[in-house]
Design a protein around this motif. Structure first.
Motif, PDB file in Angstrom:
ATOM      1  N   THR A 175       0.773  -1.255  -0.126  1.00 45.67           N
ATOM      2  CA  THR A 175       0.098  -0.089   0.142  1.00 45.67           C
ATOM      3  C   THR A 175       0.749   1.408   0.005  1.00 45.67           C
ATOM      4  O   THR A 175       0.640   2.233  -0.744  1.00 45.67           O
ATOM      5  CB  THR A 175      -0.882  -0.125   1.227  1.00 45.67           C
ATOM      6  OG1 THR A 175      -1.555  -1.180   1.226  1.00 45.67           O
ATOM      7  CG2 THR A 175      -1.862   1.048   1.091  1.00 45.67           C
ATOM      8  N   PHE A 176       1.825   1.252   0.760  1.00 44.20           N
ATOM      9  CA  PHE A 176       2.857   2.328   0.839  1.00 44.20           C
ATOM     10  C   PHE A 176       3.610   2.397  -0.739  1.00 44.20           C
ATOM     11  O   PHE A 176       3.905   3.842  -0.740  1.00 44.20           O
ATOM     12  CB  PHE A 176       3.933   2.036   1.946  1.00 44.20           C
ATOM     13  CG  PHE A 176       3.461   2.436   3.151  1.00 44.20           C
ATOM     14  CD1 PHE A 176       2.991   3.686   3.570  1.00 44.20           C
ATOM     15  CD2 PHE A 176       3.530   1.228   4.263  1.00 44.20           C
ATOM     16  CE1 PHE A 176       2.518   3.695   5.200  1.00 44.20           C
ATOM     17  CE2 PHE A 176       3.021   1.439   5.604  1.00 44.20           C
ATOM     18  CZ  PHE A 176       2.393   2.829   5.866  1.00 44.20           C
TER      19      PHE A 176
ATOM     20  N   LEU B 169      14.472  -5.009  -7.603  1.00 45.38           N
ATOM     21  CA  LEU B 169      13.581  -3.816  -7.379  1.00 45.38           C
ATOM     22  C   LEU B 169      13.221  -2.943  -8.620  1.00 45.38           C
ATOM     23  O   LEU B 169      12.199  -2.455  -8.935  1.00 45.38           O
ATOM     24  CB  LEU B 169      14.463  -3.148  -6.497  1.00 45.38           C
ATOM     25  CG  LEU B 169      14.711  -3.627  -5.140  1.00 45.38           C
ATOM     26  CD1 LEU B 169      15.644  -2.827  -4.162  1.00 45.38           C
ATOM     27  CD2 LEU B 169      13.394  -4.097  -4.389  1.00 45.38           C
ATOM     28  N   GLY B 170      14.300  -2.841  -9.566  1.00 44.69           N
ATOM     29  CA  GLY B 170      14.084  -2.313 -10.852  1.00 44.69           C
ATOM     30  C   GLY B 170      13.241  -3.033 -11.574  1.00 44.69           C
ATOM     31  O   GLY B 170      12.389  -2.659 -12.348  1.00 44.69           O
ATOM     32  N   GLY B 171      13.746  -4.407 -11.783  1.00 45.20           N
ATOM     33  CA  GLY B 171      12.728  -5.611 -12.599  1.00 45.20           C
ATOM     34  C   GLY B 171      12.540  -5.499 -13.931  1.00 45.20           C
ATOM     35  O   GLY B 171      11.665  -6.328 -14.297  1.00 45.20           O
TER      36      GLY B 171
ATOM     37  N   ARG C 126       5.231  -8.945  -9.403  1.00 43.96           N
ATOM     38  CA  ARG C 126       6.636  -9.458 -10.141  1.00 43.96           C
ATOM     39  C   ARG C 126       7.176 -10.690  -9.373  1.00 43.96           C
ATOM     40  O   ARG C 126       7.346 -11.861  -9.978  1.00 43.96           O
ATOM     41  CB  ARG C 126       7.484  -8.496 -10.582  1.00 43.96           C
ATOM     42  CG  ARG C 126       7.025  -7.539 -11.666  1.00 43.96           C
ATOM     43  CD  ARG C 126       8.109  -6.661 -12.169  1.00 43.96           C
ATOM     44  NE  ARG C 126       8.201  -5.603 -11.225  1.00 43.96           N
ATOM     45  CZ  ARG C 126       9.395  -5.464 -10.376  1.00 43.96           C
ATOM     46  NH1 ARG C 126      10.430  -6.300 -10.603  1.00 43.96           N
ATOM     47  NH2 ARG C 126       9.388  -4.394  -9.671  1.00 43.96           N
ATOM     48  N   VAL C 127       7.563 -10.527  -8.277  1.00 43.18           N
ATOM     49  CA  VAL C 127       8.374 -11.385  -7.575  1.00 43.18           C
ATOM     50  C   VAL C 127       7.294 -12.771  -7.211  1.00 43.18           C
ATOM     51  O   VAL C 127       7.866 -13.695  -7.489  1.00 43.18           O
ATOM     52  CB  VAL C 127       9.023 -10.826  -6.222  1.00 43.18           C
ATOM     53  CG1 VAL C 127       9.568 -12.046  -5.338  1.00 43.18           C
ATOM     54  CG2 VAL C 127      10.010  -9.959  -6.561  1.00 43.18           C
ATOM     55  N   GLU C 128       6.196 -12.481  -6.791  1.00 44.83           N
ATOM     56  CA  GLU C 128       5.266 -13.780  -6.569  1.00 44.83           C
ATOM     57  C   GLU C 128       5.082 -14.654  -7.792  1.00 44.83           C
ATOM     58  O   GLU C 128       5.172 -15.831  -7.903  1.00 44.83           O
ATOM     59  CB  GLU C 128       4.099 -13.214  -6.223  1.00 44.83           C
ATOM     60  CG  GLU C 128       4.034 -12.958  -4.675  1.00 44.83           C
ATOM     61  CD  GLU C 128       2.646 -12.263  -3.967  1.00 44.83           C
ATOM     62  OE1 GLU C 128       1.815 -12.001  -4.860  1.00 44.83           O
ATOM     63  OE2 GLU C 128       2.875 -11.641  -2.834  1.00 44.83           O
ATOM     64  N   ARG C 129       4.871 -13.830  -9.039  1.00 41.70           N
ATOM     65  CA  ARG C 129       4.571 -14.708 -10.474  1.00 41.70           C
ATOM     66  C   ARG C 129       5.892 -15.268 -10.731  1.00 41.70           C
ATOM     67  O   ARG C 129       6.036 -16.369 -11.082  1.00 41.70           O
ATOM     68  CB  ARG C 129       4.254 -13.637 -11.504  1.00 41.70           C
ATOM     69  CG  ARG C 129       4.778 -13.797 -12.781  1.00 41.70           C
ATOM     70  CD  ARG C 129       3.313 -14.800 -13.280  1.00 41.70           C
ATOM     71  NE  ARG C 129       3.956 -15.292 -14.646  1.00 41.70           N
ATOM     72  CZ  ARG C 129       3.035 -15.219 -15.715  1.00 41.70           C
ATOM     73  NH1 ARG C 129       1.829 -15.179 -15.489  1.00 41.70           N
ATOM     74  NH2 ARG C 129       3.246 -15.644 -16.885  1.00 41.70           N
TER      75      ARG C 129
ATOM     76  N   ILE D 148       8.669  -0.006  -7.854  1.00 36.24           N
ATOM     77  CA  ILE D 148       8.415  -0.739  -6.794  1.00 36.24           C
ATOM     78  C   ILE D 148       6.608  -0.944  -6.550  1.00 36.24           C
ATOM     79  O   ILE D 148       6.483  -1.791  -5.896  1.00 36.24           O
ATOM     80  CB  ILE D 148       8.960   0.366  -5.594  1.00 36.24           C
ATOM     81  CG1 ILE D 148      10.268   0.449  -5.769  1.00 36.24           C
ATOM     82  CG2 ILE D 148       8.592  -0.118  -4.285  1.00 36.24           C
ATOM     83  CD1 ILE D 148      11.175  -0.686  -5.456  1.00 36.24           C
ATOM     84  N   GLU D 149       6.118  -0.199  -7.386  1.00 34.98           N
ATOM     85  CA  GLU D 149       4.534  -0.326  -7.332  1.00 34.98           C
ATOM     86  C   GLU D 149       4.356  -1.728  -7.639  1.00 34.98           C
ATOM     87  O   GLU D 149       3.453  -2.502  -7.253  1.00 34.98           O
ATOM     88  CB  GLU D 149       4.073   0.500  -8.297  1.00 34.98           C
ATOM     89  CG  GLU D 149       4.286   2.095  -7.850  1.00 34.98           C
ATOM     90  CD  GLU D 149       3.621   3.152  -8.841  1.00 34.98           C
ATOM     91  OE1 GLU D 149       2.764   2.744  -9.745  1.00 34.98           O
ATOM     92  OE2 GLU D 149       3.939   4.365  -8.650  1.00 34.98           O
TER      93      GLU D 149
END
Ligand SMILES: *Cc1c(COP(=O)(O)O)cnc(C)c1O
Length: 404
Positions: free
Chosen positions: A7-8, A220-222, A270-273, A264-265
């Motif tokens: 959320t942040f 993080l950049g991703g 992304r990481v979960e997928r 970051i949004e």
């Protein structure tokens, strides 16, 4: 008050009323900022260069883009939320961040203990560049006990334990709580390179790390389209690092900070997928006759010495796979050359799946005996799983393995 870092990630640190009511923070492509008055200029330098504390309610303005910019402050506040630390700083590459940590927090004669294997450039900076300034470095491998670490320290003045976990390129893990208790017992600090799992899957500060570093070029950049670095940590340490970032200018550009903020949004999604896909691919590779060994945290068995550490400190297995193709360098090269969907490139953590050969590239300067002892062998391939469809990736891997 929202409590979840996700959320942040989409609102923290940005007040539309300060930016012409723009929903997104505009990119401040300016070298310098205008002081409201001569007194404001004097006050800025008192705080930033002479360390005068801010008055309650006083806000530090901006002066010069080597020092600070609105785009940096937005993304830094979001990163501190993710890592559950007091504050964060963004740098122009992972190495700029890591170098600033070393140059700021180490003195001649200090001992740094570091985990091994690790990112080649970090080992090189510690041994060779920091070595030139009188910093002593020693390394410890996975599974090293507290007693062995204490023996390694001997009579030296321990200043820092630097842990890269999971390690590049083998995905071996180290117990952060164990190393930070040894460091704290000697008045030293623990620094953790959290690049491989990102704060979505590991929050080192929870386990005693004082400083967390990232190559933000990665998860993080991703998107494989920027280079940046991040340091998160305790306020007193971040204040020292911020001062040295002012001095040496390892600061990220406003446009990079803005792109990083946008990334970051979607970090969590992304990481979960990528993690789900990597877990399926690791299972496929593990069953394949041409693959001699697979290292992915999803495959850790309960009797593995690392299993307890994994359960304690990781929130998921992540999307980095190390695989050993049977047949050494020749077989590894045939496999890499046959891949079509997966690209042959260094870097990791982005939307594109990438594979590379550490032995002949990133870890080529390290003596062969040391590489072999660390599990970096001629048949080893580091595989970063992206966001493509899992069926297409399995098909690509299967076809390439047929050519080995
Ligand atoms: C890539 C990487 C670095 C270096 O970061 P850059 O952004 O390339 O400067 C440091 N540590 C790890 C674990 C990495 O993968």
């Amino acid at each position: 008050m929202p409590r979840d870092p996700q959320t942040f990630s989409v609102g923290e640190g940005h007040d539309p009323s300060e930016h012409g009511w723009s929903l997104k923070t505009p990119i401040y492509e300016t070298a310098t900022f205008v002081f409201e008055s001569a007194e404001a200029g004097k006050r800025y330098f008192e705080v930033v260069y002479q360390g005068a504390p801010l008055e309650p309610g006083e806000r530090l303005p901006y002066a010069y883009s080597r020092l600070d910019s609105p785009n940096l402050r937005v993304v830094e506040s979001r990163l501190a939320r993710w890592e559950e630390t007091d504050d964060a700083l963004v740098f122009n590459s992972g190495m700029a961040a890591i170098y600033t940590v070393f140059i700021s927090l180490l003195n001649p004669g200090d001992l740094v203990l570091h985990s091994t294997p690790m990112y080649g450039a970090t080992a090189d900076i510690l041994r060779n560049l920091m070595g030139r300034f009188g910093v002593i470095s020693k390394s410890f491998g996975p599974g090293t006990t507290v007693e062995e670490i204490k023996q390694l320290i001997g009579g030296d003045r321990l200043a820092m334990i630097y842990v890269e976990t999971p390690a590049n390129p083998t995905v071996d893990i180290f117990d952060i709580e164990l190393t930070s208790s040894v460091a704290a017992g000697r008045g030293a600090i623990t620094v953790v390179d959290n690049t491989f799992l990102s704060p979505v899957l590991q929050r080192p500060a929870r386990h005693g790390a004082d400083v967390v570093v990232h190559s933000a070029t990665k998860y993080l950049g991703g998107h494989n389209d920027l280079t940046a670095g991040v340091v998160c940590g305790r306020q007193d340490l971040i204040d020292l690092l911020r001062h040295d970032r002012y001095r040496i200018g390892t600061t990220a550009q406003p446009s990079t900070a803005s792109m990083l903020g946008r990334s970051i949004e979607t970090l969590q999604m992304r990481v979960e997928r990528q993690t789900t896909t990597a877990t399926q691919l690791a299972g496929f590779l593990n069953d394949h006759p041409k693959v001699a060994a697979v290292n992915h945290l999803s495959l850790l068995a309960p009797d593995d010495p690392s299993y307890e550490t994994y359960k304690k400190q990781c929130l998921g297995p992540g999307a980095m796979i190390a695989l050993e193709v049977a047949g050494g360098e020749g077989a590894a090269f045939r496999f890499l050359n046959a891949l079509k969907v997966v690209r042959l490139a260094v870097s990791l953590g982005g939307t594109e799946s990438l594979a590379m050969h550490p032995w002949s590239t990133s870890h080529a300067q390290i003596p062969p005996e040391e590489n072999t002892a660390n599990g970096v062998t001629p048949g080893l391939i580091r595989f970063s799983v992206g966001v493509e469809a899992v069926e297409d990736l399995i098909h690509d891997l299967a076809r390439a393995l047929d050519q080995v």
